[in-house]
Design an enzyme around this catalytic site. Structure first.
Site, PDB file in Angstrom:
ATOM      1  N   GLU A 178      -8.690 -10.382 -14.431  1.00 32.55           N
ATOM      2  CA  GLU A 178      -7.525  -9.770 -15.076  1.00 32.55           C
ATOM      3  C   GLU A 178      -7.875  -9.275 -16.476  1.00 32.55           C
ATOM      4  OE1 GLU A 178      -5.908 -13.129 -12.427  1.00 32.55           O
ATOM      5  OE2 GLU A 178      -7.640 -12.808 -13.732  1.00 32.55           O
ATOM      6  N   CYS A 208      -5.051 -15.577 -18.639  1.00 29.21           N
ATOM      7  CA  CYS A 208      -4.838 -14.243 -18.079  1.00 29.21           C
ATOM      8  C   CYS A 208      -3.365 -13.866 -18.074  1.00 29.21           C
ATOM      9  CB  CYS A 208      -5.420 -14.168 -16.676  1.00 29.21           C
ATOM     10  SG  CYS A 208      -7.223 -14.251 -16.666  1.00 29.21           S
TER      11      CYS A 208
END
Length: 151
Positions: free
Chosen positions: A48, A79
Site C-alpha cells: 500500500e 498502511c
C-alpha cells in the site's frame, strides 16, 4: 483486485512477500505495486505504501481524492493511516490481518475498521474481495520457500 493479485504474484517471483496493491482515480490506474520490504531493506515498503508513493508521483498530488484502492490483504495500521492521510475514498481488500498472522507475519491485531472508526476517518472499507484468491497468495509464497522472509 486482479491487478493487485497479479502484482503480488510478481513480487513472490522476485522473492518478496505476498502482498499487492492497485490504486485508481476516475477509472484510471495510477499505481500498482507489491510489497518491497526485502528488496529495498525498508520495513515501511508495504504494497500500500509503495503504491501510494507511485500514485502521488503519477498525479503530482499528496491527496488522492476519489481514489479507489484494491489491496490483497487488510491494511496494517501503518498502511491504513497512510491511506487515510492520502484521503483515498475506498479501500477494498481480500485476506485479513488474521490470515497474515496465521502464516507468520508479525501483525498488530488492530483491524483496519477499528482504526478508522477510532480515528474518525471518512475512508470506506470493503472486506472480503476475492478473498480466496488473496489467501492463496500466502500458500504460493510458502510453496516458493519464502516463509522465512516474513517480518
Amino acid at each position: 483486485m486482479r491487478l493487485a493479485i497479479a502484482r503480488a504474484q510478481e513480487g513472490i517471483a522476485k522473492k518478496q512477500t505476498p502482498f499487492g496493491c492497485a490504486i485508481a482515480i476516475d477509472e484510471r490506474i495510477v499505481a500498482v505495486s507489491h510489497n518491497q520490504v526485502w528488496l529495498t531493506t525498508d520495513i515501511t515498503a508495504h504494497a500500500e505504501v509503495t503504491a501510494l508513493r507511485g500514485a502521488c508521483r503519477e498525479t503530482g498530488e499528496l491527496h488522492l481524492l476519489g481514489a479507489i484502492v484494491a489491496t490483497t490483504c487488510e491494511p496494517c495500521p501503518m498502511c491504513m493511516a497512510a491511506l487515510h492521510w492520502a484521503r483515498v475514498d475506498t479501500v477494498y481488500y481480500g485476506a485479513t490481518i488474521a490470515d497474515a498472522t496465521a502464516v507468520g507475519f508479525n501483525e498488530l491485531a488492530v483491524p483496519a475498521k477499528e482504526l478508522l472508526e477510532r480515528g474518525g476517518s471518512q475512508v470506506k472499507l470493503v472486506p472480503g474481495v476475492l478473498r480466496d484468491e488473496c489467501v492463496a497468495l500466502f500458500e504460493q509464497w510458502r510453496s516458493a520457500g519464502l516463509s522465512k522472509r516474513s517480518y
